[in-house]
Design a protein around this motif. Structure first.
Motif, PDB file in Angstrom:
ATOM      1  N   ARG A 209      99.342  26.348  -5.741  1.00 47.68           N
ATOM      2  CA  ARG A 209      99.052  27.785  -5.837  1.00 47.68           C
ATOM      3  C   ARG A 209      97.758  28.127  -5.105  1.00 47.68           C
ATOM      4  O   ARG A 209      97.668  29.159  -4.421  1.00 47.68           O
ATOM      5  CB  ARG A 209      98.946  28.199  -7.301  1.00 47.68           C
TER       6      ARG A 209
ATOM      7  N   ASN B 128      97.623  32.779   2.465  1.00 47.49           N
ATOM      8  CA  ASN B 128      97.766  34.240   2.536  1.00 47.49           C
ATOM      9  C   ASN B 128      96.524  34.905   3.116  1.00 47.49           C
ATOM     10  O   ASN B 128      96.611  35.972   3.735  1.00 47.49           O
ATOM     11  CB  ASN B 128      98.059  34.811   1.148  1.00 47.49           C
TER      12      ASN B 128
ATOM     13  N   GLU C 252      97.296  30.713  -1.870  1.00 51.84           N
ATOM     14  CA  GLU C 252      96.316  31.794  -1.842  1.00 51.84           C
ATOM     15  C   GLU C 252      95.492  31.744  -0.556  1.00 51.84           C
ATOM     16  O   GLU C 252      95.232  32.771   0.081  1.00 51.84           O
ATOM     17  CB  GLU C 252      95.400  31.703  -3.070  1.00 51.84           C
TER      18      GLU C 252
END
Length: 438
Positions: A414, A421, A418
């Motif tokens: 995760r 992105n 992040e």
């Protein structure tokens, strides 16, 4: 032949499953008496509407809207109404009256199972629920009895036939997602409101039941990490095929062993399965459950995951068991003692991942992306460039790459996503899928 004892059976609900159960009770009375040692008398069938059309023609005199009166005096109560209320109230009433209960109500058991099992224990009654998970597939009784002396480490399975039908059509026939969903609706796999299936709620209910049973601990729907198939696109299916995988909505119940102690992880999400894995070959509306036990090893249960007749088969198996208990005497066998293992957040799991990225097609891009994965502690196993988009002047402008990771912790992945992105070289994180079954 000596006169046999008669057992009164109350049936609550006469839908696709209930009507089939009623038909079997009425037509197979002699055979059931031979198997149980008792005449099973269908005392009545509780329905909401006496005049509603039904799959099977049933004797009008057996239909009633007076549920309370039907339950009183019954030895076995079969609950096939579905939903939480009034099913919960009727089951508790039956148990307090000393009746054994047979149910296929997965939502009720996932949300109020502890209350129901406690009520049964207080009066020595039994609650049987083979039909609550995977319809005709016998999985509850093997976990409850056959494997009770073993340690279950992991259960993974395809527990929802509707979504499996849709994903299978998309994979094997190249059918667009919208068309596959329309076909599933037309064939009766999906309801008018398909949210329970498509969003993973149905599979999550079943996963909670299996985890509670396998790990001897209380697991509710709220404990299940849930993701549905709404975001699965035709491109993702094709990308999975290119990499040697198939996409399945998978339920995973896993015992995590860590230095701080054991815990339980229960999750439902679309996952990639290697095409050589047995679960990759579960087609149409079928279900499969893969159990990994410490001593027994890997076990696979496969069969019809839906259907009135198929589910009725599981119900009738429980009815026969309940009748035999009545004849033999003694109290019902309660649920296994609770270990009260904590339920771990999904961030604690370890698995492999496939990450699809649309990136700027420029020097140094792969190096920057590899650095992002490395900084988060996620090891990249392979990188595959699958598509290059040309700009208006014919110049290479964007590339689609697929990265496969080694096993990594979910929370680390995760953190990686992040940062991806936020990266200037990443146009879009197209998809992130877990890889299971390896």
């Amino acid at each position: 032949m000596n006169e046999q004892r008669r057992l009164r059976v109350a049936l609550l609900g006469a839908g696709s499953v209930g009507s089939q159960v009623a038909s079997l009770l009425l037509k197979q009375g002699d055979a059931l008496a031979e198997r149980t040692g008792a005449q099973l008398e269908l005392a009545g069938i509780a329905v909401r509407n006496l005049d509603a059309p039904r799959d099977v023609e049933l004797p009008r005199e057996l239909l009633t809207t007076d549920v309370e009166s039907l339950i009183v005096g019954s030895d076995i109560v079969i609950e096939l109404m579905g939903g939480i209320e009034p099913a919960r109230t009727h089951i508790l009433t039956a148990l307090r009256a000393g009746a054994d209960v047979v149910t296929g109500n997965k939502a009720l058991l996932a949300e109020h199972g502890a209350e129901i099992f406690d009520a049964a224990d207080q009066v020595g009654a039994s609650v049987s629920y083979e039909a609550a998970v995977a319809a005709a597939i016998p999985i509850i009784r093997p976990l409850k009895d056959s494997l009770a002396g073993d340690r279950i480490d992991r259960i993974s399975g395809i527990l929802n036939g509707s979504t499996n039908f849709i994903l299978d059509k998309m994979d094997r026939e190249g059918m667009p997602a919208a068309e596959a969903q329309r076909m599933a609706t037309d064939l009766g796999y999906l309801e008018a409101d398909p949210t329970l299936d498509l969003a993973g709620y149905d599979a999550a209910h079943k996963a909670a039941i299996l985890a509670s049973l396998a790990f001897h601990t209380k697991v509710s729907l709220d404990d299940v990490h849930r993701e549905g198939i709404e975001s699965i696109t035709d491109e993702m299916i094709e990308g999975a095929r290119h990499a040697g995988y198939v996409v399945k909505l998978l339920a995973v119940c896993e015992r995590l062993t860590e230095p701080e102690g054991d815990s339980v992880s229960v999750r439902v999400y679309p996952a990639l399965i290697d095409r050589q894995h047995p679960m990759a070959n579960v087609h149409g509306g079928n279900n499969a459950v893969f159990v990994e036990a410490a001593s027994a090893g890997p076990l696979m249960f496969y069969g019809a995951g839906a259907g009135g007749r198929e589910t009725a088969s599981a119900v009738m198996g429980d009815v026969v068991s309940a009748a035999r208990r009545h004849i033999a005497g003694g109290v019902g066998v309660g649920e296994s003692p609770r270990l009260s293992l904590p339920v771990a957040p999904v961030g604690r799991i370890y698995t492999r991942y496939q990450v699809r990225l649309e990136v700027a097609d420029a020097p140094g891009v792969l190096q920057e992306i590899a650095g992002i994965f490395n900084d988060a502690g996620v090891s990249v196993a392979t990188v595959d460039q699958t598509q290059v988009e040309e700009g208006p002047d014919g110049a290479r402008s964007r590339a689609m790459i697929v990265l496969a990771t080694h096993r990594a912790r979910e929370e680390a992945l995760r953190a990686t996503v992040e940062r991806l992105n936020a990266s200037d070289v990443v146009v879009d994180v197209v998809s992130v899928l877990r890889v299971e079954g390896e």
